[in-house]
Write an enzyme that holds these catalytic residues in place. Structure first.
Site, short mmCIF file in Angstrom:
data_model
loop_
_atom_site.label_atom_id
_atom_site.label_comp_id
_atom_site.label_asym_id
_atom_site.label_seq_id
_atom_site.Cartn_x
_atom_site.Cartn_y
_atom_site.Cartn_z
N PHE A 55 41.23 5.43 -25.38
CA PHE A 55 40.50 4.73 -24.32
C PHE A 55 40.03 5.76 -23.31
CE2 PHE A 55 39.92 2.63 -20.29
CZ PHE A 55 39.09 1.59 -20.66
N ASP A 91 42.19 14.03 -21.75
CA ASP A 91 42.04 12.90 -20.84
C ASP A 91 43.42 12.55 -20.32
OD1 ASP A 91 41.88 10.46 -19.61
OD2 ASP A 91 40.57 9.52 -21.10
N LYS A 101 43.63 7.94 -12.14
CA LYS A 101 44.57 6.89 -11.72
C LYS A 101 45.57 7.27 -10.61
CE LYS A 101 44.26 3.71 -15.57
NZ LYS A 101 43.52 4.17 -16.74
C1 LIG Z 1 42.18 4.04 -17.21
C2 LIG Z 1 41.72 5.10 -18.12
C3 LIG Z 1 40.40 5.58 -18.08
C4 LIG Z 1 39.35 4.94 -17.22
O1 LIG Z 1 39.60 5.08 -15.86
P1 LIG Z 1 38.76 4.23 -14.79
O2 LIG Z 1 39.24 4.76 -13.47
O3 LIG Z 1 39.08 2.79 -15.01
O4 LIG Z 1 37.33 4.52 -15.03
C5 LIG Z 1 40.07 6.64 -18.88
N1 LIG Z 1 40.97 7.21 -19.69
C6 LIG Z 1 42.25 6.79 -19.76
C7 LIG Z 1 43.22 7.49 -20.64
C8 LIG Z 1 42.67 5.71 -18.98
O5 LIG Z 1 43.92 5.26 -19.07
#
Ligand SMILES: *Cc1c(COP(=O)(O)O)cnc(C)c1O
Length: 403
Positions: free
Chosen positions: A131, A217, A246
């Site tokens: 994701f 990521d 986050k």
């Molecule tokens: C939450 C998340 C995103 C997206 O972050 P947003 O601040 O909602 O755009 C991208 N990568 C990972 C691994 C995430 O958990």
């Protein structure tokens, strides 16, 4: 609620305030928070140093735009680069969210490759079940079919490989077509799935040999969540690019792209930007998070508390629990049935409102806030400051609900 576009399946609870690992709803009922706003409120709610930093900064200066400089934004960027220097990071681009940070990472990979090798080498490889965000390009990067509907055409040039399959990765990371490999050290949304060490070691080797950017990521698993500042640190591999968001400002929106030696000077003036990126209020909050979390004792506590949760749940040998996994305070529990009714029951049990707004601990039966990660998987992302007693209490609630 009709005013909101119908994008979220929201649970039926409206919060008004929080303190530490606790939240209160409009009726004064209280809830223990095993979600931290999806790994965002990493220091809990109302962390005094963070509240003070935000309030002071808001009073001093909220925003100046990136045409100018801000003392606090510069201090944050310096501190962040220093904290990530052990894995080779050198400089920083500041954004506002995880998706925006990943967009920046993909742009860096594309330009790095284009300038060095010319057109046609623009592919970015990601994992099935990954994701990476909700923008058109980060949806393209997200290796889950269910997200690839309704919004096409998508950004071209993303391909997906199954996690753990080194041969498939070897084939996908083609030196003639590929600019980058983007990976979560622990896949969050698809069920808290840690990568296997041998897989990331192979990925690091392929990327280095073929001059493909190795990009982590760390939006969910970074900022101490797994007991090391970055999730990739536990694997001993060196990324070329890292994205964070986050938990980075403990509840204030922020995102960051970090680059190591190879990619640090890819972006030149005019290549990228973000009006709010590096916002001083977010920077002030993030400085508190970095100063608090990037400390071996604090990180050790995250690991210890996470182990404690996993061990406690394993010891139940509960017939409804199929598996427990994760690292640090990023934990998944696989159930024998749908997770959603458990999330609802854990909220619905909250009781004891005496109709007043004030909190009287003895009179409240607390609820428990949890997340899911897949239909039958519960996910816990509690704030790092959660106490042992609160962990025990929360697990007791879960046990009661599971029956
Ligand atoms: C939450 C998340 C995103 C997206 O972050 P947003 O601040 O909602 O755009 C991208 N990568 C990972 C691994 C995430 O958990």
């Amino acid at each position: 609620m009709d005013v909101f576009m119908n994008t979220y399946h929201r649970l039926p609870v409206t919060f008004t305030r929080g303190e530490g690992a606790w939240l209160w709803d409009v009726q004064g009922k209280k809830y223990l928070d095993f979600t931290a706003g999806i790994a965002v409120n990493c220091l809990g709610h109302g962390y005094p140093a963070l509240v003070k930093a935000v309030a002071d900064q808001a009073a001093r200066l909220c925003h100046v735009s990136n045409y100018f400089q801000s003392d606090v934004t510069a201090a944050f960027a310096e501190k962040l680069a220093a904290v990530c220097a052990p894995v080779g990071m050198k400089n920083v681009f500041l954004a506002n969210s995880g998706a925006e940070a990943n967009e920046g990472a993909c742009k860096i990979a594309r330009k790095y490759s284009l300038k060095k090798y010319g057109p046609g080498r623009h592919r970015i490889v990601t994992l099935k079940g990954s994701f990476h965000g909700r923008t058109i390009s980060t949806l393209s990067a997200t290796g889950q079919e269910k997200f690839h509907q309704d919004f096409g055409p998508f950004t071209e040039g993303f391909i997906y490989v199954p996690p753990g399959d080194i041969d498939a990765l070897d084939r996908a990371l083609d030196a003639n077509t590929t600019a980058g490999f983007l990976v979560e050290a622990i896949q969050g949304e698809s069920g808290v799935i840690p990568q296997e060490p041998a897989y990331l070691e192979a990925a690091a080797r392929f990327c280095a040999e073929r001059d493909i950017l190795f990009m982590f990521d760390e939006v969910q698993c970074g900022v101490g969540r797994t007991g090391t500042f970055l999730g990739c640190e536990a694997y001993g591999v060196k990324p070329d690019v890292v994205t964070l968001a986050k938990g980075l400002a403990g509840g204030i929106p922020v995102g960051a792209v970090l680059a190591g030696e190879k990619a640090a000077s890819v972006f030149q003036i005019g290549d990228h930007g973000s009006t709010f990126g590096g916002n001083p209020v977010a920077a002030a909050a993030a400085l508190v998070v970095l100063e608090t979390v990037n400390n071996p004792v604090f990180l050790g506590e995250i690991a210890r508390k996470g182990d404690k949760i996993q061990e406690a749940i394993r010891a139940w040998k509960h017939p409804r629990i199929q598996a427990v996994r994760g690292r640090g305070l990023m934990i998944a529990v696989d159930l024998d049935a749908e997770a959603w009714p458990i999330l609802e029951a854990a909220i619905a049990r909250a009781d004891g409102s005496d109709g007043k707004e004030h909190f009287v601990p003895e009179r409240f039966v607390p609820g428990l806030l949890m997340l899911s990660a897949g239909p039958k998987t519960l996910r816990f992302l509690p704030p790092y400051i959660i106490s042992d007693e609160e962990i025990d209490g929360g697990l007791e609630i879960l046990k009661t609900i599971l029956g």
